[in-house]
Design a protein around this motif. Structure first.
Motif, PDB file in Angstrom:
ATOM      1  N   GLY A 140       0.847  -1.198   0.000  1.00  0.00           N
ATOM      2  CA  GLY A 140       0.000   0.000   0.000  1.00  0.00           C
ATOM      3  C   GLY A 140       0.875   1.237   0.000  1.00  0.00           C
ATOM      4  O   GLY A 140       1.844   1.317   0.752  1.00  0.00           O
ATOM      5  N   VAL A 141       0.534   2.208  -0.866  1.00  0.00           N
ATOM      6  CA  VAL A 141       1.364   3.402  -1.046  1.00  0.00           C
ATOM      7  C   VAL A 141       0.495   4.652  -0.967  1.00  0.00           C
ATOM      8  O   VAL A 141      -0.621   4.668  -1.507  1.00  0.00           O
ATOM      9  CB  VAL A 141       2.079   3.357  -2.425  1.00  0.00           C
TER      10      VAL A 141
ATOM     11  N   LEU B  73      -4.235   7.144  -2.858  1.00  0.00           N
ATOM     12  CA  LEU B  73      -3.828   5.892  -2.218  1.00  0.00           C
ATOM     13  C   LEU B  73      -3.926   4.781  -3.256  1.00  0.00           C
ATOM     14  O   LEU B  73      -4.900   4.720  -4.005  1.00  0.00           O
ATOM     15  CB  LEU B  73      -4.765   5.545  -1.058  1.00  0.00           C
ATOM     16  N   LEU B  74      -2.924   3.908  -3.269  1.00  0.00           N
ATOM     17  CA  LEU B  74      -2.980   2.733  -4.129  1.00  0.00           C
ATOM     18  C   LEU B  74      -2.619   1.515  -3.309  1.00  0.00           C
ATOM     19  O   LEU B  74      -1.754   1.590  -2.448  1.00  0.00           O
ATOM     20  CB  LEU B  74      -1.935   2.802  -5.251  1.00  0.00           C
ATOM     21  N   SER B  75      -3.266   0.392  -3.597  1.00  0.00           N
ATOM     22  CA  SER B  75      -2.744  -0.862  -3.066  1.00  0.00           C
ATOM     23  C   SER B  75      -2.739  -1.904  -4.169  1.00  0.00           C
ATOM     24  O   SER B  75      -3.598  -1.909  -5.049  1.00  0.00           O
ATOM     25  CB  SER B  75      -3.535  -1.339  -1.849  1.00  0.00           C
TER      26      SER B  75
ATOM     27  N   ALA C  66      -6.164  -1.528  -6.170  1.00  0.00           N
ATOM     28  CA  ALA C  66      -7.239  -0.707  -5.591  1.00  0.00           C
ATOM     29  C   ALA C  66      -6.754   0.733  -5.569  1.00  0.00           C
ATOM     30  O   ALA C  66      -5.575   0.990  -5.294  1.00  0.00           O
ATOM     31  CB  ALA C  66      -7.593  -1.182  -4.188  1.00  0.00           C
ATOM     32  N   VAL C  67      -7.654   1.670  -5.864  1.00  0.00           N
ATOM     33  CA  VAL C  67      -7.287   3.084  -5.974  1.00  0.00           C
ATOM     34  C   VAL C  67      -8.278   3.947  -5.201  1.00  0.00           C
ATOM     35  O   VAL C  67      -9.495   3.722  -5.274  1.00  0.00           O
ATOM     36  CB  VAL C  67      -7.313   3.548  -7.456  1.00  0.00           C
TER      37      VAL C  67
ATOM     38  N   LEU D  65     -16.345   1.539  -6.496  1.00  0.00           N
ATOM     39  CA  LEU D  65     -16.697   1.270  -5.103  1.00  0.00           C
ATOM     40  C   LEU D  65     -17.359   2.508  -4.514  1.00  0.00           C
ATOM     41  O   LEU D  65     -17.035   3.632  -4.890  1.00  0.00           O
ATOM     42  CB  LEU D  65     -15.439   0.929  -4.301  1.00  0.00           C
TER      43      LEU D  65
ATOM     44  N   PHE E  10     -10.958  -8.944  -4.571  1.00  0.00           N
ATOM     45  CA  PHE E  10     -10.106  -7.812  -4.187  1.00  0.00           C
ATOM     46  C   PHE E  10      -9.921  -7.650  -2.679  1.00  0.00           C
ATOM     47  O   PHE E  10      -9.326  -6.665  -2.245  1.00  0.00           O
ATOM     48  CB  PHE E  10     -10.687  -6.507  -4.751  1.00  0.00           C
TER      49      PHE E  10
ATOM     50  N   THR F 119      -6.350  -7.250  -1.653  1.00  0.00           N
ATOM     51  CA  THR F 119      -5.812  -6.002  -2.205  1.00  0.00           C
ATOM     52  C   THR F 119      -6.325  -4.804  -1.406  1.00  0.00           C
ATOM     53  O   THR F 119      -5.554  -3.924  -1.014  1.00  0.00           O
ATOM     54  CB  THR F 119      -6.248  -5.862  -3.681  1.00  0.00           C
ATOM     55  N   LEU F 120      -7.634  -4.781  -1.155  1.00  0.00           N
ATOM     56  CA  LEU F 120      -8.229  -3.652  -0.421  1.00  0.00           C
ATOM     57  C   LEU F 120      -7.695  -3.579   1.011  1.00  0.00           C
ATOM     58  O   LEU F 120      -7.558  -2.485   1.564  1.00  0.00           O
ATOM     59  CB  LEU F 120      -9.756  -3.769  -0.416  1.00  0.00           C
TER      60      LEU F 120
ATOM     61  N   ALA G 144      -4.803  -3.917   1.923  1.00  0.00           N
ATOM     62  CA  ALA G 144      -3.484  -3.274   1.932  1.00  0.00           C
ATOM     63  C   ALA G 144      -3.556  -1.762   1.680  1.00  0.00           C
ATOM     64  O   ALA G 144      -2.524  -1.093   1.655  1.00  0.00           O
ATOM     65  CB  ALA G 144      -2.579  -3.929   0.886  1.00  0.00           C
ATOM     66  N   LEU G 145      -4.768  -1.216   1.483  1.00  0.00           N
ATOM     67  CA  LEU G 145      -4.867   0.241   1.291  1.00  0.00           C
ATOM     68  C   LEU G 145      -4.404   0.957   2.545  1.00  0.00           C
ATOM     69  O   LEU G 145      -4.826   0.610   3.654  1.00  0.00           O
ATOM     70  CB  LEU G 145      -6.306   0.654   0.995  1.00  0.00           C
ATOM     71  N   PRO G 146      -3.556   1.975   2.410  1.00  0.00           N
ATOM     72  CA  PRO G 146      -3.146   2.752   3.585  1.00  0.00           C
ATOM     73  C   PRO G 146      -4.344   3.491   4.193  1.00  0.00           C
ATOM     74  O   PRO G 146      -5.354   3.695   3.524  1.00  0.00           O
ATOM     75  CB  PRO G 146      -2.144   3.758   3.022  1.00  0.00           C
TER      76      PRO G 146
ATOM     77  N   PRO H 258      -5.982   9.718   4.350  1.00  0.00           N
ATOM     78  CA  PRO H 258      -5.499  11.003   4.856  1.00  0.00           C
ATOM     79  C   PRO H 258      -6.644  11.715   5.580  1.00  0.00           C
ATOM     80  O   PRO H 258      -7.789  11.654   5.140  1.00  0.00           O
ATOM     81  CB  PRO H 258      -5.105  11.759   3.585  1.00  0.00           C
TER      82      PRO H 258
END
Lengths: 145, 171
Positions: free
Chosen positions: A63-64, A71-73, A106-107, B2, B52, B55-56, B58-60, B63
């Motif tokens: 995750g970045v 945000l991207l993962s 994921a975005v 989403l 997903f 994958t989801l 791992a989203l940070p 903010p």
């Protein structure tokens, strides 16, 4: 000579900063960053730069966060290239191009897309996604499925 | 697509050669068929979780902006903000390598110069709370904006509690 080397150091430090467009916040399993032909294991806190490729193994995720709060993962067995990233923190103008070459992504889009729709583009081998906001996922199917 | 925190989705335009599809509702999806054409048909929440979920996960963290309010003319929190502080610090603690910008503000009581100083003191006070829970100094930028960015526009020398604040932006 001491002050010269100190001045040089600060120039290099500033240059390193300017190239950093994001930061790794989450990693799990086997993940590395391909940069200038080198494979660097990804760790939390590591900067992400333009032209980096994020590559995950079968158990890997990353995750970045980016400078514009995008945000991207990236999921397991995936490759994502950060083709282009520019962002002006004053005007919020910029451009973010990334390519998902395989796997899942994921975005959550950030400030530049809010400022100018279509500032962000995601390419896959089969399509181009113009991003006007905000949250979505992308999958490149394995060949043969 | 989403749904966002408000339950609505944004818009993504999918293009392939000459064709394009606009996705602008939650769970709208575009699939590239084996013959190369685009097919628009929604997916279920369960399909998203199956394909997903990892994958989801791992989203940070998103903010976020937090606001803390201060007593008139001081760098001390109001009682309400003092009780919000623990919740805010808990959020900060949960973020690995946070990037934090702390910006202090004042109301229009007093002259501009003293308000610049007070706003910086407020920002530094909040930075102290953050370093106090172990966040390294070099991850926190501080700024004092004095009375330049009023939330509530007022004339000069107006006591306005909503303007006496520190904004914490964290990524």
């Amino acid at each position: 000579m001491r002050w010269i080397s100190a001045a040089l150091l600060s120039v290099f430090a500033a240059a390193a900063w300017a190239n950093d467009v994001g930061q790794v916040k989450v990693t799990k399993g086997a993940v590395h960053v391909e940069r200038d032909g080198a494979r660097i294991p990804a760790v939390v806190g590591m900067p992400v730069r333009e032209a980096d490729r994020l590559v995950t193994g079968a158990d890997g995720t990353i995750g970045v966060t980016f400078a514009d709060n995008s945000l991207l993962s990236v999921g397991p067995n995936s490759t994502l290239a950060v083709d282009k990233f520019s962002f002006n923190a004053s005007t919020h103008e910029g451009q973010f191009d990334a390519s998902l070459q395989r796997g899942t992504l994921a975005v959550v889009s950030g400030k530049m897309v809010k400022q100018s729709p279509d500032a962000m583009r995601i390419r896959t081998p089969a399509s181009i996604l113009g991003v006007r906001g905000t949250e979505f996922v992308v999958k490149v199917a394995d060949p043969g499925t | 697509m989403l749904p966002g925190p408000d339950g609505k989705s944004g818009t993504v335009v999918v293009q392939r050669e000459g064709t394009r599809q606009v996705l602008d509702t939650p769970y709208a999806a575009s699939h590239v068929r084996t013959d190369g054409t685009l097919q628009g048909s929604p997916v279920s929440q369960q399909q998203v979780a199956d394909s997903f979920g990892t994958t989801l996960a791992a989203l940070p963290a998103r903010p976020t902006v937090f606001l803390l309010y201060f007593l008139a003319g001081k760098d001390e929190l109001t009682p309400e903000s003092n009780s919000d502080l623990q919740r805010i610090l808990a959020d900060m603690r949960a973020r690995p390598v946070p990037d934090i910008v702390v910006t202090g503000h004042t109301d229009t009581v007093g002259n501009a110069e003293s308000n610049d100083k007070l706003s910086m003191q407020r920002a530094e006070r909040v930075k102290g709370f953050l370093t106090g829970i172990g966040i390294p100094q070099d991850r926190i930028q501080t700024a004092g904006r004095g009375e330049r960015e009023l939330i509530v526009q007022t004339a000069d020398n107006i006591d306005e509690p909503r303007n006496r604040r520190v904004e914490i932006n964290v990524r």
